[in-house]
Motif scaffolding. Structure first.
Motif, PDB file in Angstrom:
ATOM      1  N   PRO A   1       0.998  -1.183  -0.320  1.00  0.00           N
ATOM      2  CA  PRO A   1      -0.126   0.008  -0.049  1.00  0.00           C
ATOM      3  C   PRO A   1       1.271   1.443   0.544  1.00  0.00           C
ATOM      4  CG  PRO A   1       0.105  -0.991   2.026  1.00  0.00           C
ATOM      5  CD  PRO A   1       0.127  -2.383   1.055  1.00  0.00           C
ATOM      6  N   TRP A   2       2.091   1.495   0.679  1.00  0.00           N
ATOM      7  CA  TRP A   2       2.864   2.447   0.542  1.00  0.00           C
ATOM      8  C   TRP A   2       3.957   1.955  -0.626  1.00  0.00           C
ATOM      9  CZ3 TRP A   2      -0.169   5.272   3.907  1.00  0.00           C
ATOM     10  CH2 TRP A   2      -0.649   3.600   5.455  1.00  0.00           C
TER      11      TRP A   2
ATOM     12  N   VAL B   1       9.526   2.115   4.322  1.00  0.00           N
ATOM     13  CA  VAL B   1       8.612   2.483   3.466  1.00  0.00           C
ATOM     14  C   VAL B   1       6.929   1.697   3.777  1.00  0.00           C
ATOM     15  CG1 VAL B   1       7.679   1.826   0.917  1.00  0.00           C
ATOM     16  CG2 VAL B   1       9.880   2.867   1.460  1.00  0.00           C
ATOM     17  N   ASP B   2       7.724  -0.137   3.819  1.00  0.00           N
ATOM     18  CA  ASP B   2       6.205  -0.726   4.568  1.00  0.00           C
ATOM     19  C   ASP B   2       5.905  -1.106   6.005  1.00  0.00           C
ATOM     20  OD1 ASP B   2       6.672  -1.925   1.217  1.00  0.00           O
ATOM     21  OD2 ASP B   2       8.233  -3.359   2.570  1.00  0.00           O
TER      22      ASP B   2
ATOM     23  N   GLU C   1       6.453   7.482   0.083  1.00  0.00           N
ATOM     24  CA  GLU C   1       7.226   5.896   0.545  1.00  0.00           C
ATOM     25  C   GLU C   1       7.573   6.723   2.261  1.00  0.00           C
ATOM     26  OE1 GLU C   1       7.743   3.602  -2.986  1.00  0.00           O
ATOM     27  OE2 GLU C   1       9.403   4.476  -2.146  1.00  0.00           O
ATOM     28  N   THR C   2       7.668   7.692   2.592  1.00  0.00           N
ATOM     29  CA  THR C   2       8.580   8.457   3.608  1.00  0.00           C
ATOM     30  C   THR C   2       7.772   9.090   4.314  1.00  0.00           C
ATOM     31  OG1 THR C   2       9.653  10.009   3.026  1.00  0.00           O
ATOM     32  CG2 THR C   2      10.361   7.621   3.402  1.00  0.00           C
TER      33      THR C   2
ATOM     34  N   THR D   1       8.091  -0.198  -7.076  1.00  0.00           N
ATOM     35  CA  THR D   1       7.289  -0.990  -7.204  1.00  0.00           C
ATOM     36  C   THR D   1       7.354  -2.496  -8.683  1.00  0.00           C
ATOM     37  OG1 THR D   1       6.726  -0.124  -9.288  1.00  0.00           O
ATOM     38  CG2 THR D   1       5.417   0.716  -7.667  1.00  0.00           C
ATOM     39  N   SER D   2       6.553  -3.199  -9.420  1.00  0.00           N
ATOM     40  CA  SER D   2       6.942  -4.060  -9.814  1.00  0.00           C
ATOM     41  C   SER D   2       7.641  -3.468 -10.871  1.00  0.00           C
ATOM     42  CB  SER D   2       5.707  -4.907 -10.174  1.00  0.00           C
ATOM     43  OG  SER D   2       4.512  -4.217  -9.965  1.00  0.00           O
ATOM     44  N   GLU D   3       7.123  -1.892 -11.315  1.00  0.00           N
ATOM     45  CA  GLU D   3       7.403  -1.694 -12.649  1.00  0.00           C
ATOM     46  C   GLU D   3       8.857  -1.175 -12.539  1.00  0.00           C
ATOM     47  OE1 GLU D   3       7.431  -1.140 -16.183  1.00  0.00           O
ATOM     48  OE2 GLU D   3       5.500  -1.900 -15.747  1.00  0.00           O
TER      49      GLU D   3
END
Length: 461
Positions: free
Chosen positions: A44-45, A79-80, A242-243, A50-52
Motif C-alpha cells: 500500500p505504501w 516504506v512498508d 513512501e516515507t 514498485t513491480s515496474e
C-alpha cells in the motif's frame, strides 16, 4: 488481472534467468516466490519502488542482473512500516529486533547457513551488528531473501554474483577514508569471499562481477540522470509518500504533513553530491557515459533544489496563515480539494491574480524552474497536482533572488525559532495579503455553496 499478469511476468523472469544460468527448475517450483515478490512490490505504501521498477532495473540482457533486480527491494522497512510476515520467515533465523532496531544475531544464535554466511561476507556485515536503514539494512535483508529463495536452483558462485549486484544498490555512499569507492571496496570483499567459499573465480571474473553490480546499481538510480528535469521530479514526487504515509490520505493530509515531506526532500537534495549517485569501475560505464550521467544529475539536482525551495516557501506561508485557524489544518482547507473527474470545486488558485514577472529571470535554470512551477511536472500524482499556481504567483512577485532569504526564515519558523506571525512579517506584505485574501474568498465560495444547499432543501420541504 493486472496482479496476475505481473506475477506471470515475474515468474517468467525467474524461470528463464535460472535456466540461462544452468539451473534446473520448473515454473510451479517458483510460483510462490513470484507471488511473494509482486505482492510485496504492490504494497500500500509503494509508489516508486514498485513491480515496474524491478523490471526496469533488471533489464533484459543479463540473467544475474534480472534476478538481482527482482529481489533488491523486497525488504524496505521504512516504506512498508516493518517486515511482512511471509518475508520475515526467511530472515528471522539471522536477525532479531533490539529496542526497535534490527540487529544481526550473535554467532552462537545462528544455525550454520551457507547462504547467510555468503551474503554477510559480501556485505562485510558481522554478528551482533546493528543494521541501519541508511547503510545497507534493506539491501542486506533483501539479499538474504534472494539467496534463500534461489539456493535450491543455483550454485553458490552464481548466487554470490546476484548478492553482489544487490549490494551495489546501497545508494549514495561516499569515498572511504582510505580513498576507495563503494565499487572498489566491493571488489576487495569479493576477492576475500571468492577465496573463503571456493567460488572458483579468476581475477578477471571477479572484476566482471563488480561491473555487473555497477550496471545494476546505476540502473536503480537512472532517474537522477533523466534528460528531462520534469521526469526526474515526477519520480521525486513518487518517493515522498513512501516515507510520509500521511500523503496517501488525499484531501485530508495536513499543511504541516505536506511541508515535512517537502522539507525532508529539499534537505536531501541539498546534501546529495552528484558524484555519489552513480558507480564507476574499471571502464564500466565508459568515461564519456559516466561524465554524462554526472552532468545530467548535477543539473537535475540544481533544478530540484530551486524548485523545492520555491515550494517550501509557498507551504511555509500557507502554514503560517493556517495557524490563525488551528495547528492541524488540512491543506485542502487552505487550497481547495484536488480535482476530481465529474466534480467541480473552487481552489485557491482561482482567487489569485495573473501578474507579470516583477523581476527578470537571470539564467536558464530560473526559466526552467518557473516553467515547471507554472506548467507543471509531466505527470499528476495521486496526492498532488502537477503544477504549482501559488508558488508561481509568489516567484513572479518576489523573484528567485529572494528565495534564500525567505527560505532561511521559513526554516527558522519550522524549527520554532520564529512564530507564524513573525515569519509572515519577513515575507512580502502584498504576497501574504493576496494569499490570505484568496483563502478567505475560497471560504466565501464554500459558504455560498452551503447556502445554496439550504435553499434547495427549503424548497423541497
Amino acid at each position: 488481472m493486472e496482479l496476475l499478469a505481473e506475477q506471470k511476468r515475474c515468474l517468467d523472469c525467474l524461470v528463464t534467468s535460472i535456466r540461462q544460468l544452468g539451473g534446473q527448475v520448473e515454473p510451479e517450483e517458483l510460483e510462490y516466490t513470484a507471488e511473494l515478490i509482486i505482492q510485496t512490490m504492490r504494497g500500500p505504501w509503494r509508489y516508486f519502488h514498485t513491480s515496474e521498477h524491478i523490471f526496469e532495473v533488471g533489464g533484459s540482457v543479463d540473467p544475474v542482473e534480472v534476478l538481482a533486480a527482482l529481489f533488491h527491494d523486497m525488504v524496505y522497512v521504512q516504506v512498508d512500516q516493518g517486515v511482512g510476515f511471509n518475508i520475515s520467515s526467511y530472515i528471522c533465523p539471522f536477525v532479531k529486533e533490539v529496542r526497535s532496531q534490527l540487529v544481526i544475531k550473535e554467532e552462537n544464535e545462528i544455525t550454520k547457513d551457507l547462504m547467510y554466511e555468503l551474503v554477510a561476507a559480501i556485505f562485510g556485515f558481522i554478528p551482533g551488528q546493528t543494521l541501519s536503514p541508511f547503510a545497507g539494512q534493506n539491501e542486506f535483508l533483501s539479499a538474504i531473501m534472494a539467496a534463500k529463495c534461489l539456493e535450491y536452483f543455483l550454485p553458490p558462485n552464481i548466487i554470490a554474483k546476484i548478492v553482489a549486484c544487490i549490494e551495489a544498490t546501497i545508494p549514495f555512499r561516499p569515498v572511504s577514508p582510505s580513498g576507495l569507492t563503494a565499487s572498489e571496496i566491493l571488489y576487495q570483499r569479493l576477492i576475500v569471499t571468492n577465496s573463503l567459499f571456493n567460488l572458483g573465480w579468476t581475477d578477471s571474473e571477479t572484476c566482471e562481477v563488480v561491473k555487473q553490480s555497477v550496471r545494476l546499481g546505476n540502473r536503480d538510480v537512472e532517474n537522477f540522470a533523466y534528460p528531462n528535469s520534469a521526469d526526474f521530479l515526477d519520480n521525486t514526487w513518487n518517493l515522498m509518500p513512501e516515507t510520509n504515509h500521511e500523503l496517501s490520505n488525499v484531501n485530508s493530509y495536513t499543511v504541516g504533513g505536506y511541508r515535512r515531506s517537502l522539507q525532508k526532500m529539499e534537505g536531501f537534495m541539498n546534501f546529495l553530491k552528484p558524484e555519489l549517485v552513480f558507480h564507476h569501475f574499471m571502464g564500466e560505464p565508459n568515461e564519456e557515459t559516466y561524465l554524462g550521467l554526472i552532468s545530467r544529475t548535477r543539473k537535475n539536482i540544481e533544478v530540484a533544489k530551486l524548485y523545492l525551495g520555491a515550494k517550501l516557501i509557498t507551504i511555509a506561508i500557507l502554514e503560517a496563515i493556517s495557524y490563525r485557524l488551528g495547528r492541524d489544518i488540512p491543506l485542502s482547507t487552505m487550497m481547495g480539494e484536488l480535482p476530481t473527474p465529474g466534480f467541480t470545486t473552487s481552489a485557491l488558485e482561482n482567487f489569485l491574480p495573473e501578474i507579470p514577472l516583477a523581476h527578470p529571470l537571470k539564467n536558464q535554470l530560473e526559466k526552467e524552474v518557473l516553467d515547471l512551477l507554472a506548467k507543471g511536472r509531466n505527470q499528476e500524482s495521486r496526492y498532488d497536482i502537477k503544477n504549482s499556481p501559488v508558488a508561481t504567483f509568489i516567484i513572479k512577485s518576489i523573484g528567485f533572488a529572494e528565495i534564500d532569504h525567505v527560505l532561511k526564515k521559513a526554516k527558522d519558523f519550522f524549527a520554532g525559532n520564529l512564530n507564524s506571525e513573525e515569519f509572515l512579517s519577513y515575507c512580502n506584505r502584498d504576497v501574504v495579503a493576496t494569499i490570505a485574501n484568496g483563502v478567505m474568498k475560497l471560504f466565501e465560495r464554500r459558504k455560498i455553496a452551503l447556502g445554496q444547499v439550504k435553499l434547495t432543501e427549503k424548497a423541497i420541504v
